[in-house]
Design a protein around this motif. Structure first.
Motif, mmCIF file in Angstrom:
data_model
loop_
_atom_site.group_PDB
_atom_site.id
_atom_site.type_symbol
_atom_site.label_atom_id
_atom_site.label_comp_id
_atom_site.label_asym_id
_atom_site.label_seq_id
_atom_site.Cartn_x
_atom_site.Cartn_y
_atom_site.Cartn_z
ATOM 1 N N LYS A 79 0.838 -1.206 0.000
ATOM 2 C CA LYS A 79 0.000 0.000 0.000
ATOM 3 C C LYS A 79 0.875 1.259 0.000
ATOM 4 O O LYS A 79 0.652 2.194 -0.774
ATOM 5 N N ALA A 80 1.883 1.254 0.880
ATOM 6 C CA ALA A 80 2.770 2.426 0.986
ATOM 7 C C ALA A 80 3.519 2.635 -0.332
ATOM 8 O O ALA A 80 3.635 3.766 -0.820
ATOM 9 N N GLY A 81 4.002 1.529 -0.921
ATOM 10 C CA GLY A 81 4.752 1.622 -2.180
ATOM 11 C C GLY A 81 3.890 2.193 -3.299
ATOM 12 O O GLY A 81 4.326 3.059 -4.059
ATOM 13 N N HIS A 82 2.652 1.728 -3.360
ATOM 14 C CA HIS A 82 1.779 2.196 -4.439
ATOM 15 C C HIS A 82 1.374 3.651 -4.254
ATOM 16 O O HIS A 82 1.268 4.393 -5.217
ATOM 17 N N LYS A 83 1.196 4.043 -2.993
ATOM 18 C CA LYS A 83 0.796 5.434 -2.721
ATOM 19 C C LYS A 83 1.879 6.394 -3.218
ATOM 20 O O LYS A 83 1.592 7.421 -3.825
ATOM 21 N N GLU A 84 3.141 6.024 -2.995
ATOM 22 C CA GLU A 84 4.243 6.937 -3.312
ATOM 23 C C GLU A 84 4.741 6.825 -4.753
ATOM 24 O O GLU A 84 5.150 7.826 -5.338
ATOM 25 N N TYR A 85 4.761 5.611 -5.308
ATOM 26 C CA TYR A 85 5.562 5.402 -6.525
ATOM 27 C C TYR A 85 4.772 4.990 -7.756
ATOM 28 O O TYR A 85 5.326 4.894 -8.852
ATOM 29 N N LYS A 86 3.468 4.728 -7.569
ATOM 30 C CA LYS A 86 2.669 4.301 -8.714
ATOM 31 C C LYS A 86 1.935 5.512 -9.275
ATOM 32 O O LYS A 86 1.339 6.278 -8.493
ATOM 33 N N GLN A 87 1.955 5.643 -10.591
ATOM 34 C CA GLN A 87 1.172 6.715 -11.203
ATOM 35 C C GLN A 87 -0.297 6.443 -10.947
ATOM 36 O O GLN A 87 -0.714 5.289 -10.934
ATOM 37 N N LYS A 88 -1.060 7.512 -10.794
ATOM 38 C CA LYS A 88 -2.497 7.312 -10.563
ATOM 39 C C LYS A 88 -3.103 6.568 -11.749
ATOM 40 O O LYS A 88 -3.863 5.650 -11.612
ATOM 41 N N LYS A 89 -2.752 7.022 -12.935
ATOM 42 C CA LYS A 89 -3.206 6.341 -14.151
ATOM 43 C C LYS A 89 -2.060 6.355 -15.123
ATOM 44 O O LYS A 89 -1.341 7.352 -15.208
ATOM 45 N N GLN A 90 -1.898 5.226 -15.859
ATOM 46 C CA GLN A 90 -0.807 5.216 -16.838
ATOM 47 C C GLN A 90 -1.175 6.140 -17.990
ATOM 48 O O GLN A 90 -2.321 6.146 -18.447
ATOM 49 N N LYS A 91 -0.187 6.933 -18.419
ATOM 50 C CA LYS A 91 -0.423 7.838 -19.550
ATOM 51 C C LYS A 91 -0.549 7.032 -20.831
ATOM 52 O O LYS A 91 0.112 6.019 -20.992
#
Ligand code: HEM
Length: 151
Positions: A137-149
């Protein structure tokens, strides 16, 4: 002649149906990146692990699943998140370094689950999976784009 036409139509229909099926799993993926591939491996292994961590008779297989997660996490260290492109150039190195820390934390949490399984503490292992979820969860909050361009 009519039979030929019918056969050709049927062949086209079959090819179309086969293609739709071949593409179906890919359409579920949001991040079509090499990192997304490693994440998908982790996700499949974690799902399986959650289903059997409490079952001591599956410990040998559970330890293999741990290995899959760890290997994919280590492979992810060599890949940069797509979100890096959204970060100002001057901050990118720091962003990647901190992303590596997030993955190291995941590997550490997975190591705790591994130790519990090796000690045949299945209840403990199942409970420790909450920490793996928290690392995700922490990893996705910080490092994942909200939506892929879109490319
Ligand atoms: C076991 C824990 C984890 C699981 C099961 C997991 C699973 C996933 C899944 C299913 C995706 C989407 C893949 C896709 O749509 O193709 C994803 C994407 C992503 N995850 Fe994880 N993840 C985990 C931990 C982490 C951690 C700890 C980090 C960072 C420190 C992280 C960073 C990312 C990033 C950056 C993406 C987007 C891919 C990209 O930018 O190319 N994940 N993850």
């Amino acid at each position: 002649m009519k039979i030929r036409l019918l056969l050709a139509t049927l062949t086209c229909a079959l090819v179309a149906v086969t293609n739709v099926h071949a593409q179906a799993p890919a359409q579920k993926r949001q991040f079509e990146t090499p990192l997304g591939d490693q994440m998908a491996k982790m996700s499949d292994a974690l799902k399986a692990l959650k289903g059997q961590a409490a079952d001591a008779s599956k410990n040998a297989d559970s330890l293999k699943l741990i290995g899959t997660i760890r290997d994919a996490a280590n492979a992810s260290m060599k890949l940069d998140p797509a979100k890096k492109a959204d970060i100002p150039a001057a901050d990118q190195a720091k962003f990647v370094e901190s992303y590596h820390e997030g993955l190291k934390n995941l590997v550490a949490q997975v190591g705790k689950v591994e130790a519990a399984l090796k000690a045949n503490d299945n209840a403990g292992a199942a409970k420790l999976l909450d920490e793996v979820d928290a690392a995700q969860k922490a990893g996705h909050k910080e490092y994942k784009q909200k939506k892929q361009k879109k490319a």
